[in-house]
Motif scaffolding. Structure first.
Motif, PDB file in Angstrom:
ATOM      1  N   CYS A 107       0.858  -1.179   0.000  1.00  0.00           N
ATOM      2  CA  CYS A 107       0.000   0.000   0.000  1.00  0.00           C
ATOM      3  C   CYS A 107       0.899   1.234   0.000  1.00  0.00           C
ATOM      4  CB  CYS A 107      -0.897  -0.016   1.248  1.00  0.00           C
ATOM      5  SG  CYS A 107      -1.756   1.539   1.521  1.00  0.00           S
ATOM      6  N   CYS A 141       0.436   3.114   3.621  1.00  0.00           N
ATOM      7  CA  CYS A 141       0.825   2.564   4.922  1.00  0.00           C
ATOM      8  C   CYS A 141       1.857   1.452   4.840  1.00  0.00           C
ATOM      9  CB  CYS A 141      -0.403   2.078   5.689  1.00  0.00           C
ATOM     10  SG  CYS A 141      -1.088   0.540   5.039  1.00  0.00           S
ATOM     11  N   CYS A 149      -4.417   0.187   0.320  1.00  0.00           N
ATOM     12  CA  CYS A 149      -5.229  -0.865   0.930  1.00  0.00           C
ATOM     13  C   CYS A 149      -6.620  -0.304   1.224  1.00  0.00           C
ATOM     14  CB  CYS A 149      -4.561  -1.388   2.205  1.00  0.00           C
ATOM     15  SG  CYS A 149      -4.518  -0.227   3.570  1.00  0.00           S
ATOM     16  N   CYS A 165      -6.740   2.342   4.068  1.00  0.00           N
ATOM     17  CA  CYS A 165      -6.243   3.692   3.742  1.00  0.00           C
ATOM     18  C   CYS A 165      -7.195   4.420   2.796  1.00  0.00           C
ATOM     19  CB  CYS A 165      -4.841   3.619   3.139  1.00  0.00           C
ATOM     20  SG  CYS A 165      -3.590   3.163   4.357  1.00  0.00           S
TER      21      CYS A 165
HETATM   22 ZN   LIG Z   1      -2.720   1.162   3.551  1.00  0.00          ZN
END
Ligand SMILES: [Zn+2]
Ligand SMILES: [Zn+2]
Length: 242
Positions: free
Chosen positions: A46, A49, A64, A67
């Motif tokens: 991701c 993150c 993801c 997020c």
């Molecule tokens: Zn993420």
């Protein structure tokens, strides 16, 4: 001269695996079995993150579900390890086990994890620790990681750019919302470093990212002081679906 001192030191203290204490060939590393038990993050992640994602990198920004649902105030995020098994043990040993020496190889792991989000003129800034915790623990693990990373990459670090002005209760076991409320107004810019982030790209460093509440509070503080971009890098990422 330095090499000779290092040789003398390694004769007195033969290098040991950080995971199990077994003697190893190279200094400040892990033995083979511990290396295999440590979840290093690689492949597609991701963008926000650093959580591993299925599929191949296709040149587009991938995030993801978490997020996408709750966007973070920073632009890019990476983590070196998944917070599980041997990696979790290492992070806890650095944080609570009085094992600051772990920060040195961790700086190398962080440098590897950061390679796709590094830009020129980046300044490394650790997440601060309240002074009362600092007295108890004797070091800020995030500052050690930041210094180790900056040394590894040969880039600028400002260990006291951010301050934690009130002691916050531990975030463990709290929901994302409770974490944000706890941290509101807790992070402050060092009044002696007001100009330092002006127009710079900040790379925020912490040991673990769970919901990202602490990193969010720090990002907002950096942006308020004129940073043009904030990116985050943590030693480990907690799997949010776990
Ligand atoms: Zn993420
Ligand atoms: Zn080992």
């Amino acid at each position: 001269m330095l090499a000779r001192i290092q040789t003398a030191v390694s004769l007195l203290y033969p290098p040991r695996c950080l995971g199990c204490g077994y003697m190893v060939e190279s200094d400040f590393g892990l033995c083979g079995p511990c290396w295999r038990e440590t979840s290093f993050i690689g492949g597609t992640v991701c963008e926000s993150c650093g959580t591993p994602l299925p599929g191949a990198v296709d040149g587009h920004r991938i995030e993801c579900d978490d997020c996408m649902a709750h966007p973070h105030p920073w632009s890019h995020g990476r983590a070196a390890l998944m917070y599980e098994g041997r990696a979790r043990q290492l992070v806890l040993a650095l944080k609570h086990g009085d094992r600051p020496e772990i920060a040195r190889p961790a700086g190398r792991w962080l440098a590897h994890a950061a390679r796709t989000i590094l830009v020129p003129d980046t300044i490394v800034v650790p997440v601060p620790l309240h002074w009362s915790r600092f007295l108890k623990r004797r070091y800020n693990q995030s500052a050690l990681l930041a210094q180790s990373l900056a040394q590894e990459l040969g880039i600028e670090v400002c260990p006291d750019q951010l301050l934690r002005r009130k002691r916050t209760a531990t975030l463990e076991g709290k929901t994302a919302e409770q974490r944000f409320i706890t941290l509101k107004d807790a992070i402050q810019l060092n009044p002696n470093r007001m100009e330092r982030l002006q127009g710079r790209t900040v790379l925020l460093i912490d040991d673990v990212m769970t919901t990202g509440a602490t990193l969010s509070a720090c990002s907002v503080a950096c942006q308020a002081s004129g940073a043009k971009d904030v990116r985050v890098l943590t030693l480990a990422r907690v799997a949010m679906d776990a």
